[in-house]
Design an enzyme around this catalytic site. Structure first.
Site, PDB file in Angstrom:
ATOM      1  N   LYS A  13      -9.103 -28.801 -12.527  1.00 54.19           N
ATOM      2  CA  LYS A  13      -9.298 -29.410 -13.891  1.00 54.19           C
ATOM      3  C   LYS A  13      -8.336 -30.241 -14.041  1.00 54.19           C
ATOM      4  O   LYS A  13      -8.333 -31.327 -14.517  1.00 54.19           O
ATOM      5  CB  LYS A  13      -9.210 -28.251 -14.932  1.00 54.19           C
ATOM      6  CG  LYS A  13     -10.258 -27.115 -14.868  1.00 54.19           C
ATOM      7  CD  LYS A  13     -10.077 -26.160 -15.904  1.00 54.19           C
ATOM      8  CE  LYS A  13      -8.886 -25.066 -15.765  1.00 54.19           C
ATOM      9  NZ  LYS A  13      -8.898 -24.397 -14.468  1.00 54.19           N
ATOM     10  N   ARG A  88     -10.874 -20.829 -23.976  1.00 51.31           N
ATOM     11  CA  ARG A  88     -10.951 -20.166 -22.587  1.00 51.31           C
ATOM     12  C   ARG A  88     -11.743 -18.736 -23.152  1.00 51.31           C
ATOM     13  O   ARG A  88     -11.813 -17.671 -22.264  1.00 51.31           O
ATOM     14  CB  ARG A  88      -9.687 -19.787 -22.322  1.00 51.31           C
ATOM     15  CG  ARG A  88      -9.316 -19.853 -20.644  1.00 51.31           C
ATOM     16  CD  ARG A  88      -7.915 -20.055 -20.643  1.00 51.31           C
ATOM     17  NE  ARG A  88      -7.557 -19.635 -19.336  1.00 51.31           N
ATOM     18  CZ  ARG A  88      -6.937 -20.786 -18.599  1.00 51.31           C
ATOM     19  NH1 ARG A  88      -6.712 -22.013 -18.966  1.00 51.31           N
ATOM     20  NH2 ARG A  88      -6.431 -20.393 -17.442  1.00 51.31           N
ATOM     21  N   ARG A 127      -0.568 -24.569  -3.821  1.00 54.63           N
ATOM     22  CA  ARG A 127      -0.357 -25.974  -4.738  1.00 54.63           C
ATOM     23  C   ARG A 127       1.354 -25.951  -4.949  1.00 54.63           C
ATOM     24  O   ARG A 127       1.930 -24.808  -4.631  1.00 54.63           O
ATOM     25  CB  ARG A 127      -0.855 -25.316  -6.241  1.00 54.63           C
ATOM     26  CG  ARG A 127      -0.381 -26.320  -7.352  1.00 54.63           C
ATOM     27  CD  ARG A 127      -0.994 -26.088  -8.390  1.00 54.63           C
ATOM     28  NE  ARG A 127      -1.103 -24.937  -9.052  1.00 54.63           N
ATOM     29  CZ  ARG A 127      -1.988 -24.628 -10.037  1.00 54.63           C
ATOM     30  NH1 ARG A 127      -2.771 -25.403 -10.701  1.00 54.63           N
ATOM     31  NH2 ARG A 127      -1.913 -23.095 -10.295  1.00 54.63           N
ATOM     32  N   ARG A 160       4.320 -22.861  -8.691  1.00 51.85           N
ATOM     33  CA  ARG A 160       4.180 -21.749  -9.975  1.00 51.85           C
ATOM     34  C   ARG A 160       4.337 -20.255  -9.886  1.00 51.85           C
ATOM     35  O   ARG A 160       3.623 -19.861  -8.765  1.00 51.85           O
ATOM     36  CB  ARG A 160       2.879 -22.236 -10.564  1.00 51.85           C
ATOM     37  CG  ARG A 160       2.857 -23.027 -11.607  1.00 51.85           C
ATOM     38  CD  ARG A 160       1.553 -23.743 -12.350  1.00 51.85           C
ATOM     39  NE  ARG A 160       0.725 -22.642 -12.954  1.00 51.85           N
ATOM     40  CZ  ARG A 160      -0.555 -22.940 -13.263  1.00 51.85           C
ATOM     41  NH1 ARG A 160      -1.192 -24.137 -13.436  1.00 51.85           N
ATOM     42  NH2 ARG A 160      -1.425 -21.940 -13.715  1.00 51.85           N
ATOM     43  N   ARG A 171      -5.874 -13.722 -12.420  1.00 54.59           N
ATOM     44  CA  ARG A 171      -6.456 -14.680 -12.978  1.00 54.59           C
ATOM     45  C   ARG A 171      -7.987 -14.822 -12.672  1.00 54.59           C
ATOM     46  O   ARG A 171      -8.529 -15.169 -13.663  1.00 54.59           O
ATOM     47  CB  ARG A 171      -5.566 -15.858 -12.591  1.00 54.59           C
ATOM     48  CG  ARG A 171      -4.230 -16.060 -13.293  1.00 54.59           C
ATOM     49  CD  ARG A 171      -3.310 -16.984 -12.637  1.00 54.59           C
ATOM     50  NE  ARG A 171      -3.823 -18.251 -12.578  1.00 54.59           N
ATOM     51  CZ  ARG A 171      -3.323 -19.166 -11.691  1.00 54.59           C
ATOM     52  NH1 ARG A 171      -2.390 -18.878 -10.811  1.00 54.59           N
ATOM     53  NH2 ARG A 171      -3.528 -20.510 -11.882  1.00 54.59           N
TER      54      ARG A 171
HETATM   55  P1  AP5 Z   1      -5.344 -27.978 -10.001  1.00 52.28           P
HETATM   56  O1  AP5 Z   1      -5.961 -29.457 -10.628  1.00 52.28           O
HETATM   57  O2  AP5 Z   1      -4.064 -27.681 -10.598  1.00 52.28           O
HETATM   58  O3  AP5 Z   1      -6.300 -26.889 -10.797  1.00 52.28           O
HETATM   59  P2  AP5 Z   1      -6.513 -26.272 -12.235  1.00 52.28           P
HETATM   60  O4  AP5 Z   1      -7.817 -26.241 -12.447  1.00 52.28           O
HETATM   61  O5  AP5 Z   1      -5.780 -27.156 -13.174  1.00 52.28           O
HETATM   62  O6  AP5 Z   1      -5.910 -25.041 -11.999  1.00 52.28           O
HETATM   63  P3  AP5 Z   1      -4.869 -24.058 -12.909  1.00 52.28           P
HETATM   64  O7  AP5 Z   1      -4.323 -23.176 -12.011  1.00 52.28           O
HETATM   65  O8  AP5 Z   1      -4.096 -24.930 -13.610  1.00 52.28           O
HETATM   66  O9  AP5 Z   1      -5.945 -23.260 -13.864  1.00 52.28           O
HETATM   67  P4  AP5 Z   1      -5.475 -22.154 -14.596  1.00 52.28           P
HETATM   68  O10 AP5 Z   1      -6.754 -22.187 -15.588  1.00 52.28           O
HETATM   69  O11 AP5 Z   1      -5.281 -20.791 -13.773  1.00 52.28           O
HETATM   70  O12 AP5 Z   1      -3.951 -22.215 -15.181  1.00 52.28           O
HETATM   71  P5  AP5 Z   1      -3.407 -22.823 -16.476  1.00 52.28           P
HETATM   72  O13 AP5 Z   1      -2.376 -23.604 -16.546  1.00 52.28           O
HETATM   73  O14 AP5 Z   1      -4.623 -23.520 -17.502  1.00 52.28           O
HETATM   74  O15 AP5 Z   1      -5.629 -27.819  -8.448  1.00 52.28           O
HETATM   75  C1  AP5 Z   1      -5.261 -26.580  -7.675  1.00 52.28           C
HETATM   76  C2  AP5 Z   1      -4.617 -27.129  -6.427  1.00 52.28           C
HETATM   77  O16 AP5 Z   1      -5.915 -27.748  -5.618  1.00 52.28           O
HETATM   78  C3  AP5 Z   1      -3.640 -28.416  -6.492  1.00 52.28           C
HETATM   79  O17 AP5 Z   1      -2.702 -27.942  -5.590  1.00 52.28           O
HETATM   80  C4  AP5 Z   1      -4.509 -29.618  -6.154  1.00 52.28           C
HETATM   81  O18 AP5 Z   1      -3.471 -30.389  -5.724  1.00 52.28           O
HETATM   82  C5  AP5 Z   1      -5.526 -29.053  -5.360  1.00 52.28           C
HETATM   83  N1  AP5 Z   1      -6.770 -29.637  -5.557  1.00 52.28           N
HETATM   84  C6  AP5 Z   1      -7.381 -29.802  -6.869  1.00 52.28           C
HETATM   85  N2  AP5 Z   1      -8.582 -30.438  -6.651  1.00 52.28           N
HETATM   86  C7  AP5 Z   1      -8.957 -30.413  -5.299  1.00 52.28           C
HETATM   87  C8  AP5 Z   1     -10.065 -30.834  -4.517  1.00 52.28           C
HETATM   88  N3  AP5 Z   1     -10.977 -31.278  -5.293  1.00 52.28           N
HETATM   89  N4  AP5 Z   1      -9.720 -30.589  -3.132  1.00 52.28           N
HETATM   90  C9  AP5 Z   1      -8.832 -30.275  -2.462  1.00 52.28           C
HETATM   91  N5  AP5 Z   1      -7.677 -29.971  -3.372  1.00 52.28           N
HETATM   92  C10 AP5 Z   1      -7.900 -29.939  -4.711  1.00 52.28           C
HETATM   93  O19 AP5 Z   1      -3.135 -21.598 -17.301  1.00 52.28           O
HETATM   94  C11 AP5 Z   1      -2.061 -20.540 -17.012  1.00 52.28           C
HETATM   95  C12 AP5 Z   1      -1.859 -19.517 -17.905  1.00 52.28           C
HETATM   96  O20 AP5 Z   1      -1.651 -19.992 -19.152  1.00 52.28           O
HETATM   97  C13 AP5 Z   1      -3.135 -18.473 -18.016  1.00 52.28           C
HETATM   98  O21 AP5 Z   1      -3.185 -17.730 -16.902  1.00 52.28           O
HETATM   99  C14 AP5 Z   1      -2.826 -17.996 -19.440  1.00 52.28           C
HETATM  100  O22 AP5 Z   1      -1.963 -16.915 -19.326  1.00 52.28           O
HETATM  101  C15 AP5 Z   1      -2.428 -19.021 -20.194  1.00 52.28           C
HETATM  102  N6  AP5 Z   1      -3.358 -20.039 -20.983  1.00 52.28           N
HETATM  103  C16 AP5 Z   1      -3.863 -21.271 -20.776  1.00 52.28           C
HETATM  104  N7  AP5 Z   1      -4.688 -21.519 -21.467  1.00 52.28           N
HETATM  105  C17 AP5 Z   1      -5.129 -20.615 -22.307  1.00 52.28           C
HETATM  106  C18 AP5 Z   1      -6.058 -20.464 -23.295  1.00 52.28           C
HETATM  107  N8  AP5 Z   1      -6.937 -21.003 -23.602  1.00 52.28           N
HETATM  108  N9  AP5 Z   1      -6.069 -19.186 -23.936  1.00 52.28           N
HETATM  109  C19 AP5 Z   1      -5.131 -18.077 -23.484  1.00 52.28           C
HETATM  110  N10 AP5 Z   1      -4.302 -18.281 -22.548  1.00 52.28           N
HETATM  111  C20 AP5 Z   1      -4.230 -19.499 -22.156  1.00 52.28           C
HETATM  112 MG    MG Z   2      -4.296 -26.746 -14.565  1.00 51.77          MG
END
Ligand code: AP5
Ligand code: MG
Ligand code: ZN
Length: 220
Positions: A13, A88, A127, A160, A171
């Site tokens: 994402k 979410r 990552r 991270r 997660r």
């Molecule tokens: P990346 O693009 O970083 O993936 P992502 O989908 O953004 O994954 P996240 O881990 O950021 O999602 P998340 O939902 O767990 O974390 P968030 O920060 O939102 O890609 C991942 C890796 O793969 C990278 O190394 C990239 O280079 C590689 N890659 C990407 N695309 C690729 C492809 N097509 N092919 C190959 N490699 C690829 O949330 C963190 C925490 O915050 C949550 O756990 C929660 O505690 C809190 N939080 C966030 N939002 C909320 C909410 N709305 N409500 C409550 N708590 C929340």
């Molecule tokens: Mg992300």
């Protein structure tokens, strides 16, 4: 164009949102990034959110909703925005819809990045992020030119805290129990587009751009 990006942790994402928002000149609002910045700065939100994030649990709904609605209202929304990681829960989605309706800025498209579990585990364990500019790498899929250093700014790369195998499992469980239901919610409302998040990042981006073009909302 006002969009929501939906999908499991590691679906890509953030990677796609960065590329698309730069190309279209729209806002990229990542709840995770905003929360991590709050933790880093030691704000009230950051202090409350930290333990939930480190455990891989969701931060309480009302806190996140208030923070994101404030961010949306303050930002330059003229060209649109992509919400990455928000909403979410169905509760968050309903609150968001109601607030955007009032502003006359409804969500126009929800993109669901459907991604296999083994692939997301591989992506998250590999990552790396730049400490200085936040740029995103993967040690095998998208390696930096010099190991451990950011291509863009030369900053050091780090892993991270919630990218440990144990927290990734948590997660994914949280995603299955609390977030996956949003797919049905948006499918019923209309406007849900599904993309295979398993493909490499360039192909995912092509597919994403193709969908946007089909809708005649943007030009390549
Ligand atoms: P990346 O693009 O970083 O993936 P992502 O989908 O953004 O994954 P996240 O881990 O950021 O999602 P998340 O939902 O767990 O974390 P968030 O920060 O939102 O890609 C991942 C890796 O793969 C990278 O190394 C990239 O280079 C590689 N890659 C990407 N695309 C690729 C492809 N097509 N092919 C190959 N490699 C690829 O949330 C963190 C925490 O915050 C949550 O756990 C929660 O505690 C809190 N939080 C966030 N939002 C909320 C909410 N709305 N409500 C409550 N708590 C929340
Ligand atoms: Mg992300
Ligand atoms: Zn950098």
């Amino acid at each position: 164009m006002r969009m929501v990006f939906l999908g499991p942790p590691g679906a890509g994402k953030g990677t796609q949102a960065v590329m698309l928002s730069e190309r279209l000149g729209i806002l990229h609002l990542s709840t995770g990034d905003i929360l991590r910045e709050n933790v880093k700065q030691g704000t009230g939100i950051g202090k409350k959110a930290r333990s939930f994030m480190e455990k891989g649990e969701l931060v309480p709904d009302d806190m996140v909703i208030e923070m994101m609605l404030e961010t949306i209202k303050k930002g330059n929304k003229d060209k649109g925005f992509v919400l990455d990681g928000f909403p979410r829960t169905v509760y968050q989605a309903k609150k968001l819809d109601a607030a955007l309706q009032k502003l006359n800025l409804p969500i126009e498209m929800v993109v669901y990045f459907k991604t296999s579990t083994d692939i997301v585990i591989f992506r998250l364990t590999g990552r790396r992020l730049c400490r200085d500019c936040g740029a995103n790498y993967h040690i095998i899929n998208m390696p930096p030119k010099k190991e451990g250093l950011c291509d863009k700014c030369g900053g050091g790369l780090y892993r991270r805290k919630d990218d440990s195998e144990e927290t990734i499992k948590k997660r994914l469980e949280v995603y299955n129990n609390q977030t996956e239901g949003l797919i049905g919610y948006y499918r019923e409302k209309g406007g849900l587009k599904e993309i295979s998040g398993d493909l490499d990042a360039g192909m995912v981006y092509e597919e994403l751009f193709g969908i946007l073009n089909d809708r005649n909302k943007v030009r390549k």
